[in-house]
Every structure is written in C-alpha cells, then in structure tokens.
Design an enzyme around this catalytic site. Structure first.
Site, PDB file in Angstrom:
ATOM      1  N   LYS A 293     -22.023  48.521  45.293  1.00  0.00           N
ATOM      2  CA  LYS A 293     -23.094  49.255  45.967  1.00  0.00           C
ATOM      3  C   LYS A 293     -23.039  49.044  47.477  1.00  0.00           C
ATOM      4  CE  LYS A 293     -28.116  49.508  46.259  1.00  0.00           C
ATOM      5  NZ  LYS A 293     -29.370  48.896  45.848  1.00  0.00           N
TER       6      LYS A 293
ATOM      7  N   ASP B  72     -27.322  45.384  48.100  1.00  0.00           N
ATOM      8  CA  ASP B  72     -28.064  44.259  47.539  1.00  0.00           C
ATOM      9  C   ASP B  72     -27.992  44.163  46.015  1.00  0.00           C
ATOM     10  OD1 ASP B  72     -29.532  46.488  46.928  1.00  0.00           O
ATOM     11  OD2 ASP B  72     -31.424  45.745  47.733  1.00  0.00           O
ATOM     12  N   CYS B  73     -26.926  44.669  45.422  1.00  0.00           N
ATOM     13  CA  CYS B  73     -26.795  44.622  43.965  1.00  0.00           C
ATOM     14  C   CYS B  73     -26.255  43.256  43.525  1.00  0.00           C
ATOM     15  CB  CYS B  73     -25.852  45.731  43.499  1.00  0.00           C
ATOM     16  SG  CYS B  73     -25.463  45.648  41.745  1.00  0.00           S
TER      17      CYS B  73
ATOM     18  N   LYS C  63     -22.911  59.762  45.643  1.00  0.00           N
ATOM     19  CA  LYS C  63     -21.715  59.189  45.005  1.00  0.00           C
ATOM     20  C   LYS C  63     -20.512  60.119  45.178  1.00  0.00           C
ATOM     21  CE  LYS C  63     -24.706  57.006  41.681  1.00  0.00           C
ATOM     22  NZ  LYS C  63     -25.364  57.184  40.413  1.00  0.00           N
TER      23      LYS C  63
ATOM     24  N   VAL D 206     -22.670  50.942  39.266  1.00  0.00           N
ATOM     25  CA  VAL D 206     -21.852  49.894  39.879  1.00  0.00           C
ATOM     26  C   VAL D 206     -22.331  48.563  39.312  1.00  0.00           C
ATOM     27  CG1 VAL D 206     -21.309  51.106  42.004  1.00  0.00           C
ATOM     28  CG2 VAL D 206     -23.386  49.734  41.898  1.00  0.00           C
TER      29      VAL D 206
ATOM     30  N   SER E 186     -20.760  44.347  34.329  1.00  0.00           N
ATOM     31  CA  SER E 186     -20.450  43.158  35.138  1.00  0.00           C
ATOM     32  C   SER E 186     -20.083  41.951  34.281  1.00  0.00           C
ATOM     33  CB  SER E 186     -21.603  42.809  36.074  1.00  0.00           C
ATOM     34  OG  SER E 186     -22.764  42.467  35.352  1.00  0.00           O
TER      35      SER E 186
END
Length: 137
Positions: free
Chosen positions: A8, A19-20, A47, A60, A73
C-alpha cells in the site's frame, strides 16, 4: 532473482509506503532475512490495471513467487520462511502456546477495559436519566 512485492502507498503520497501493517510485516520479514525484493507501491484509490489483472481482489500485500501471485500476508510470510529459512523468524514450537496465551490475555484485558468503559457510560447515563426524571416530578 528478486521477489516482487506490491504494498500500500500512503494516501496522497504515491511514492511513500502506506500504513498497512500486513504490507509492513512482509517488508520487515524480507529485510530481516536480507532477501532481495522489488517494491511496487499501490495507490488503493487508483489501482493500476496490471495490478488488478494479476489480483482481481485488488488487495495488498501481494507477492510473486515462481510466477504465481499470492495475496495473503500469512501465506506470504510462511513462503518466505520456507524458501529462506535463515535466520528463522518463526515462533519456536515450544513457545507457540505461550505466544497464543499472551494474545488471549491481551484480548481479555481489552474486553475487560471495554466492559468497564461501558459500565461507566451506563452509570453516567443513569445519573443523567434520574436527574431528568426528577425535573418532571
């Protein structure tokens, strides 16, 4: 060969990491293991077409392993750990239950705090309500 990572971008600053925490976790894992990677900062409000073509969910982080794009993730970190085992960043099995217990305790502390806050708001509302009812007597 470097791993391709999509993370991100900051809102309003497309050239700055956003800030992800999921994206940051992957980047920190790669940095700690000293694995080469190429970063693509993705503006989530606009995007790129190529990004949506390889990742229809548009989420993401996204990583490319062996010509396959992975968007979870936990799976990405697990793949990094398996492909680059040194230094190991995995929680040792003998500490896994301690880690799970610590997460549970933190969760319960938060629940207790929220209950306390709720009780204070109910008590406060009760005193306001009782004052209001007294004015109508």
């Amino acid at each position: 060969m470097a791993i391709e990572i999509c993370v991100k971008a900051a809102k309003g600053a497309p050239d700055v990491l956003g800030d992800c925490p999921f994206s940051q976790r992957i980047l920190l894992t790669l940095e700690e293991k000293k694995v080469a990677f190429n970063t693509h900062l993705i503006n989530l409000d606009n995007k790129p077409k190529w990004f949506l073509e390889v990742n229809s969910d548009g989420k993401v982080p996204l990583a490319k392993f062996d010509d396959k794009w992975i968007s979870d993730s936990d799976v990405i970190v697990d793949l990094i750990e398996k492909k680059y085992p040194h230094p190991s960043l995995a929680t040792p099995p003998e500490l896994a239950s301690v880690y799970a217990l610590s997460l549970y305790i933190c969760h319960m502390i938060r629940v207790c705090y929220e209950i306390r806050e709720f009780e204070f708001s109910v008590i406060g509302f009760g005193s306001i309500l009782s004052k209001s009812l007294n004015t109508f007597r």
